[in-house]
Scaffold this motif. Structure first.
Motif, short mmCIF file in Angstrom:
data_model
loop_
_atom_site.label_atom_id
_atom_site.label_comp_id
_atom_site.label_asym_id
_atom_site.label_seq_id
_atom_site.Cartn_x
_atom_site.Cartn_y
_atom_site.Cartn_z
N PRO A 271 0.71 -1.20 0.11
CA PRO A 271 -0.01 -0.08 0.10
C PRO A 271 0.84 1.26 -0.19
CG PRO A 271 -0.93 -1.61 1.46
CD PRO A 271 0.28 -2.20 0.89
N ALA A 272 2.11 1.10 0.40
CA ALA A 272 2.83 2.56 0.44
C ALA A 272 3.81 2.68 -0.89
CB ALA A 272 3.87 2.19 1.47
N ALA A 273 3.47 1.52 -1.81
CA ALA A 273 4.41 1.73 -3.09
C ALA A 273 3.67 0.94 -4.05
CB ALA A 273 5.97 1.37 -2.88
N LEU A 274 2.22 1.02 -4.58
CA LEU A 274 1.57 0.16 -5.41
C LEU A 274 2.37 -0.13 -6.63
CD1 LEU A 274 -1.92 1.57 -4.81
CD2 LEU A 274 -0.84 -0.29 -3.74
N ALA A 275 3.31 0.67 -7.35
CA ALA A 275 3.79 0.61 -8.40
C ALA A 275 5.15 -0.30 -8.30
CB ALA A 275 4.36 1.72 -8.93
N GLY A 276 5.36 -0.64 -6.94
CA GLY A 276 6.64 -1.53 -6.59
C GLY A 276 7.87 -0.69 -6.02
N SER A 278 10.51 -0.20 -2.56
CA SER A 278 10.76 0.03 -1.29
C SER A 278 10.26 1.27 -0.89
CB SER A 278 11.98 -0.27 -0.73
OG SER A 278 12.20 0.03 0.50
N ALA A 279 9.56 1.55 0.14
CA ALA A 279 9.08 2.78 0.70
C ALA A 279 8.70 2.85 2.25
CB ALA A 279 7.69 3.20 -0.01
N PRO A 280 8.91 3.91 2.81
CA PRO A 280 8.61 4.04 4.08
C PRO A 280 7.04 3.72 4.34
CG PRO A 280 9.65 6.12 3.35
CD PRO A 280 9.24 5.47 2.28
N LEU A 281 6.90 2.97 5.60
CA LEU A 281 5.49 2.81 5.80
C LEU A 281 4.79 3.51 6.84
CD1 LEU A 281 5.88 -1.23 6.36
CD2 LEU A 281 5.46 -0.08 4.31
N HIS A 282 3.62 4.17 6.55
CA HIS A 282 3.02 4.96 7.46
C HIS A 282 2.26 4.39 8.45
CE1 HIS A 282 0.64 9.13 7.76
NE2 HIS A 282 1.07 8.71 9.01
N ASP A 371 -0.87 4.73 4.80
CA ASP A 371 -0.78 4.39 3.44
C ASP A 371 -2.07 4.19 2.93
OD1 ASP A 371 2.30 4.79 3.41
OD2 ASP A 371 2.01 2.95 4.45
N LEU A 372 -2.90 3.35 3.67
CA LEU A 372 -4.39 2.89 3.24
C LEU A 372 -5.14 4.11 2.93
CD1 LEU A 372 -4.72 -0.38 4.89
CD2 LEU A 372 -4.37 -0.10 2.43
N VAL A 373 -5.20 5.09 3.96
CA VAL A 373 -5.95 6.41 4.14
C VAL A 373 -5.66 7.05 2.93
CG1 VAL A 373 -6.26 8.47 5.33
CG2 VAL A 373 -6.06 6.40 6.75
#
Length: 386
Positions: A271-276, A278-282, A371-373
């Motif tokens: 959910p933090a990087a739908l395109a693929g 790594s990303a920080p998780l909120h 991230d879902l929000v």
């Protein structure tokens, strides 16, 4: 029943034997979802989904700031949520009275999305934790069928919602664990390729193994693809999370199709990087749940008194494919030099032993709630343009 099998049953991933299926009792009478007592959450009333979501944001240097939260009763889309295995009721299926466990789980997994959507959360007669404990002990549940009552209840609640509340509004379907399993059935049988599909903003299925054809973005759902961008609608987000230091062991049922079909693989959409990538998780983590000590977030710091904390920069996630598993790999960016905590709780623990085959199942939703929000907000903008 082994812990691996128990985990799979609890997550809605597998059912018991075909012989036991044949021994299933008759379905109980239908619920009346026109009766508001049969809903955990409905718009416009003070219920389980009106609980406090105030958050303490903890920076790496230990500084704490308070983040307020309010729902939006005029949100332009709806969220329809099915909760995971939580019921401590006696028997194989739960009753239709909300206990503290049902109320607690919507506070943890759902309420925050009330800033983006009107919330509908039906009670349903789910397969209980009590039955799982009996199965482990070799009691009657070990040889009894897993009832389909919960799924039939959710179908009835969904149809009531469509007939009385939807009014052509977009809807986000949200589930976790057993709830994701129930929604997977609902989408496949009642939505995919059916008139209701035009209402689908997205489906968010946490803590599950949704099969797709290898290299494709469809499979279980024939015309509902996996989400690739935050503004995409009519798509599905699904994942199961594991620490990077504790990857899925061979005996887990997460991260791969339950029938081990070699032509299919499990979905992982971060959910933090739908395109693929790594990303920080909120993350929004509970301060009094999952064993996290409210006083231990900052060394020598003040006790956190809000129900949630957010820890910017502490957690990073990426969907990975390793050893035949597709899953959300979570890395904790520990820094012993700063005063903020260097770890989080969320593992399933038996006594003092971490059940590695569960991964971070308890906090699948919390890890990516912010991230879902954001995603639901972006999807709503796209939906309204259409």
């Amino acid at each position: 029943m082994s812990r691996t099998l128990l985990a799979a049953v609890a997550a809605g991933l597998i059912s018991l034997s075909a012989q036991a299926q044949a021994q299933a009792p008759a379905d109980p009478p239908k619920n009346d979802y026109g009766d508001k007592a049969n809903w955990l959450c409905l718009p416009g009333r003070a219920d389980a989904c009106a609980a406090d979501n105030t958050t303490t944001v903890i920076a790496a240097d230990g500084k704490m700031t308070r983040e307020a939260w309010t729902g939006d009763p005029k949100a332009p889309v709806d969220c329809f949520y099915v909760y995971p295995t939580v019921s401590n009721d006696p028997g194989v299926i739960s009753d239709m009275v909300a206990g503290p466990e049902e109320i607690s789980v919507v506070t943890s997994q759902l309420n925050r999305l009330g800033a983006k959507c009107r919330i509908f959360a039906p009670l349903y007669r789910q397969f209980t934790l009590t039955a799982l404990r009996a199965a482990v002990a070799g009691g009657p549940a070990a040889s009894a069928a897993r009832p389909n009552t919960g799924y039939l209840d959710v179908v009835d609640a969904w149809n009531w919602y469509l007939a009385h509340e939807n009014k052509s509004r977009g809807v986000v379907l949200i589930g976790h664990s057993q709830g994701s399993g129930v929604l997977t059935q609902l989408i496949a049988k009642e939505i995919d390729g059916k008139p209701a599909q035009k209402l689908l903003v997205s489906a968010i299925l946490g803590g599950t193994s949704l099969p797709v054809d290898k290299g494709k973005d469809t499979g279980t759902f024939k015309s509902i693809p996996t989400c690739k961008s935050a503004g995409q609608v009519g798509c599905v987000i699904a994942w199961a999370s594991f620490r990077d230091t504790v990857p899925p062991p061979a005996n887990t049922r997460f991260g791969r199709p339950r029938d081990l079909n070699p032509a299919m693989e499990a979905v992982c959409t971060n959910p933090a990087a739908l395109a693929g990538g790594s990303a920080p998780l909120h993350a929004y983590l509970g301060t009094t749940t999952n064993g996290q000590d409210a006083a231990a977030w900052v060394k020598g710091g003040a006790k956190v008194e809000t129900p949630f904390v957010s820890v910017p920069g502490l957690l990073t996630g990426a969907c990975v494919s390793k050893n035949g598993f597709n899953y959300l790999e979570v890395h904790v960016n520990a820094d012993p030099a700063d005063p903020r905590t260097d770890d989080i709780k969320g593992d399933v623990v038996y006594g003092t032993q971490v059940a590695q085959d569960w991964g971070l199942h308890l906090i699948d939703m919390n890890l990516v709630m912010g991230d879902l929000v954001t995603v639901v907000g972006a999807e709503t903008k796209t939906w309204l343009k259409h």
